[in-house]
Design an enzyme around this catalytic site. Structure first.
Site, mmCIF file in Angstrom:
data_model
loop_
_atom_site.group_PDB
_atom_site.id
_atom_site.type_symbol
_atom_site.label_atom_id
_atom_site.label_comp_id
_atom_site.label_asym_id
_atom_site.label_seq_id
_atom_site.Cartn_x
_atom_site.Cartn_y
_atom_site.Cartn_z
ATOM 1 N N SER A 176 14.142 23.143 11.130
ATOM 2 C CA SER A 176 12.949 23.976 11.277
ATOM 3 C C SER A 176 12.929 24.679 12.639
ATOM 4 O O SER A 176 13.519 24.205 13.620
ATOM 5 C CB SER A 176 11.685 23.130 11.129
HETATM 6 N N1 SAM Z 1 13.035 17.614 9.689
HETATM 7 C C1 SAM Z 1 14.225 18.390 9.492
HETATM 8 C C2 SAM Z 1 14.941 18.699 10.767
HETATM 9 O O1 SAM Z 1 14.415 18.403 11.848
HETATM 10 O O2 SAM Z 1 16.063 19.196 10.698
HETATM 11 C C3 SAM Z 1 13.914 19.638 8.698
HETATM 12 C C4 SAM Z 1 14.702 19.654 7.455
HETATM 13 S S1 SAM Z 1 14.521 20.857 6.222
HETATM 14 C C5 SAM Z 1 13.345 22.049 6.703
HETATM 15 C C6 SAM Z 1 13.708 19.925 4.930
HETATM 16 C C7 SAM Z 1 14.514 18.763 4.381
HETATM 17 O O3 SAM Z 1 13.736 18.130 3.369
HETATM 18 C C8 SAM Z 1 15.838 19.139 3.746
HETATM 19 O O4 SAM Z 1 16.883 18.441 4.366
HETATM 20 C C9 SAM Z 1 15.667 18.683 2.282
HETATM 21 O O5 SAM Z 1 16.851 18.207 1.693
HETATM 22 C C10 SAM Z 1 14.633 17.592 2.421
HETATM 23 N N2 SAM Z 1 13.898 17.261 1.224
HETATM 24 C C11 SAM Z 1 13.419 18.088 0.249
HETATM 25 N N3 SAM Z 1 12.781 17.367 -0.692
HETATM 26 C C12 SAM Z 1 12.847 16.059 -0.300
HETATM 27 C C13 SAM Z 1 12.358 14.831 -0.855
HETATM 28 N N4 SAM Z 1 11.671 14.777 -2.002
HETATM 29 N N5 SAM Z 1 12.624 13.680 -0.184
HETATM 30 C C14 SAM Z 1 13.314 13.692 0.968
HETATM 31 N N6 SAM Z 1 13.804 14.822 1.537
HETATM 32 C C15 SAM Z 1 13.563 15.994 0.912
#
Ligand code: SAM
Length: 223
Positions: free
Chosen positions: A67
């Site tokens: 993000s």
């Molecule tokens: N917090 C992260 C960082 O600092 O890099 C941001 C990651 S990205 C914007 C959102 C993440 O949520 C992705 O890696 C995606 O695979 C994960 N994601 C989506 N749906 C999910 C779920 N149901 N459970 C766990 N992770 C999930």
């Protein structure tokens, strides 16, 4: 002192990023200190590292992103993290937000659904001696066995407020979750008000996240 110590050639860029965050309205000194301390470039694929301290989201593989720094700061500030708080992060991604929460003294639980991303995030976090507990599963239903949490942050966009996450908050705890259609979301800053899972909500516009995919999120093949 960071682990790479004097070799931290990105320090000046990081200071400029933190100043920008302050200029954009982030006022919690503990959030700003954590963002100055944690080396964001280590969470970013090497070819993109020159952009590590630009205020932008960047690709991390598997169609996902780390993000934008402002978004990380905004969500962390909204959580009101206190030392030793138990905080659940949904969407480990690169591991950067995990490291920020840990730098603020939180006991971090983090869930990622894509195994390859969790594996590489763990390599970086472990090399930095960050303390956290992780698992690979559907975070839209939370982590019931480890609840209640003082705070929950969802770093992917959800079609609605995930009910299980409200249930897994302590009364008075905060849930920060982007809610809305897949092309943009409102940040919902939720405070649980009683044991019946009632809550108050403050909404801030406009954010754009990758989708939360899972039982209480979007279906896997939807858009
Ligand atoms: N917090 C992260 C960082 O600092 O890099 C941001 C990651 S990205 C914007 C959102 C993440 O949520 C992705 O890696 C995606 O695979 C994960 N994601 C989506 N749906 C999910 C779920 N149901 N459970 C766990 N992770 C999930």
């Amino acid at each position: 002192m960071t682990k790479s110590g004097l070799l931290d050639k990105f320090r000046e860029a990081r200071e400029e990023m933190v100043q920008l965050l302050a200029d954009r309205g982030i006022s919690d000194e503990r959030v700003l200190a954590a963002m100055l301390q944690v080396e964001r470039h280590l969470f970013i694929p090497i070819p993109l590292r020159n952009h590590a301290y630009d205020d932008v989201a960047l690709p991390i593989g598997e169609g996902q992103t780390i993000s934008q720094p402002f978004t990380v700061a905004f969500m962390t500030e909204a959580l009101h993290v206190q030392n030793l708080d138990k905080v659940l992060e949904i969407g480990t991604g690169s591991g950067y937000q995990t490291a920020i929460l840990a730098a603020m003294g939180a006991r971090v639980f983090t869930i990622e659904r894509i195994p390859a991303l969790l594996k590489s995030a763990k390599v970086v976090l472990d090399s930095m001696d960050v303390r956290y507990i992780s698992k690979c599963s559907d975070g839209s239903i939370g982590w019931k066995e480890s609840s209640p949490f003082d705070g929950i942050v969802v770093t992917a966009g959800s079609p609605a407020v995930p009910k299980s996450l409200v249930e897994q908050l302590r009364v008075g705890g905060k849930l920060v979750v982007p809610v809305g259609p897949q092309d943009f979301q409102q940040m919902n800053i939720i405070t649980k008000t009683n044991e019946d899972n009632e809550y108050s909500v403050e909404e801030k516009s406009d954010f754009k996240f990758v989708p939360l995919i899972g039982r209480d999120g979007w279906p896997e093949h939807d858009g």
